[in-house]
Write an enzyme that holds these catalytic residues in place. Structure first.
Site, PDB file in Angstrom:
ATOM      1  N   SER A  20       0.852  -1.178   0.000  1.00  0.00           N
ATOM      2  CA  SER A  20       0.000   0.000   0.000  1.00  0.00           C
ATOM      3  C   SER A  20       0.896   1.240   0.000  1.00  0.00           C
ATOM      4  CB  SER A  20      -0.945  -0.033   1.209  1.00  0.00           C
ATOM      5  OG  SER A  20      -1.801   1.093   1.216  1.00  0.00           O
ATOM      6  N   TYR A  74      -5.341   8.022  -6.333  1.00  0.00           N
ATOM      7  CA  TYR A  74      -4.251   7.169  -5.858  1.00  0.00           C
ATOM      8  C   TYR A  74      -4.468   6.787  -4.392  1.00  0.00           C
ATOM      9  CZ  TYR A  74       0.455   5.584  -4.638  1.00  0.00           C
ATOM     10  OH  TYR A  74       1.518   4.839  -4.191  1.00  0.00           O
ATOM     11  N   LYS A 115      -4.940   3.022  -2.705  1.00  0.00           N
ATOM     12  CA  LYS A 115      -4.048   2.507  -1.663  1.00  0.00           C
ATOM     13  C   LYS A 115      -4.821   2.170  -0.378  1.00  0.00           C
ATOM     14  CE  LYS A 115      -1.402   1.622  -3.853  1.00  0.00           C
ATOM     15  NZ  LYS A 115      -0.459   0.493  -4.011  1.00  0.00           N
TER      16      LYS A 115
END
Length: 313
Positions: free
Chosen positions: A169, A199, A203
């Site tokens: 992550s 993004y 994650k």
């Protein structure tokens, strides 16, 4: 330690107590590292090969991967195996998993390392998903679940009764507290968000997926962890502006540091106790994004969404 203090600690971590020299002999272990053609994945594969694992480099760019394979063979005296994988194409993922399962009945460690960061907003996957969520989150879900038979078999054959899935992550997972399902495909709502927000969402999705995988399959020997590899200089930053580079380059660490935390989770004997944990630089258990602990229902909803997307591939 609060979240802010944790983020500062992750950006400027103490000296690592773990090094690649601590990795035990991995003879007999079959391991896949996605995105191992470059960057953190390449460093991860190098350390695994140096400790005698059988390593599959799963990558989209075959030419680049073959150059990496040649280099790693020269450096470690062990040769990795190329596995064609495009995480931005669900059909490619299915074909990749089928190819692996035709060669191997057991998988002991899967490093879901590959990813993309802040590409142009117009970039989408082959099936029209946001490129970042599709590549970073949906793709790893599909690849992992297709490989579950081999992972479960790998757990059964291991002396500790475990197989490991290590999900890379980012600290960006802390910067959002939701997953907006209306933005996961190429929609008007998606285009209103910045690449950085998309993004972060992808994650955060990695952490939810990792936790849910561990909850669902922990009793079958699967140890699932997620982690922030640290602020690492790699090809991930290729879409940054010159100004952004001037700012972040001052706090970036060399690529080998980025492999430390995931190698610790994937190889050390004590890693079997990390199911559902979030790791931070360098090789420490940290505080996960709060929403992943407060809203476990969102993890279930995301898993159901994943299943719907891949049902007819």
């Amino acid at each position: 330690m609060g979240v802010v203090a944790s983020l500062i600690s992750q950006s400027f971590p103490p000296k690592s107590k773990f090094s690649v020299d601590d990795i035990p002999d991995l003879t007999g272990k079959v391991i896949i590292v996605t995105g191992a053609g470059t960057g953190i994945g390449k460093e991860t594969a190098k350390a695994l090969l140096a400790h005698n694992a059988k390593v599959y480099i799963a990558a989209r760019n075959q030419e680049k991967a073959e150059a990496t394979i040649k280099q790693l063979k020269e450096e470690t005296k062990n040769e990795p195996i190329f596995l064609k994988l495009d995480l931005g194409d669900l059909k490619s993922i299915k074909a990749s998993a089928e190819e692996f399962l035709s060669k191997e009945s057991e998988l002991h460690v899967l490093f879901n390392n590959a990813g993309v960061m802040i590409p142009p907003i117009g970039d989408v996957t082959k099936q029209g998903y946001d490129l970042q969520f599709g590549t970073n989150t949906l793709g790893p879900f599909y690849f992992t679940t297709l490989l579950l038979p081999a992972l479960i078999a790998g757990a059964k054959s291991s002396t500790d009764g475990k197989a490991r899935v290590v999900n890379t992550s980012s600290s960006a997972a802390y910067f959002t507290d939701k997953i907006d399902f209306n933005t996961l495909k190429d929609t008007p709502a998606r285009k209103k968000l910045s690449p950085a927000t998309l993004y972060s969402q992808s994650k955060l999705g990695n952490v939810f997926f990792s936790n849910e995988l561990g909850r669902r399959y922990g009793d079958q020997g699967i140890v699932s962890t997620s982690l922030n590899p640290g602020n690492i200089k790699s090809e991930l930053q290729r879409h940054m502006s010159r100004l952004e580079h001037l700012i972040v380059d001052r706090i970036l660490y060399a690529t080998p540091y980025g492999a430390l935390t995931q190698l610790c989770a994937g190889t050390l004997p004590q890693g079997v106790d990390l199911n559902g944990k979030f790791l931070i630089p360098w090789a420490r258990v940290g505080i996960p994004p709060k929403v992943t602990e407060k809203n476990t229902k969102l993890g279930e909803e995301l898993w159901a969404w994943f299943e719907d997307q891949v049902a007819n591939v």
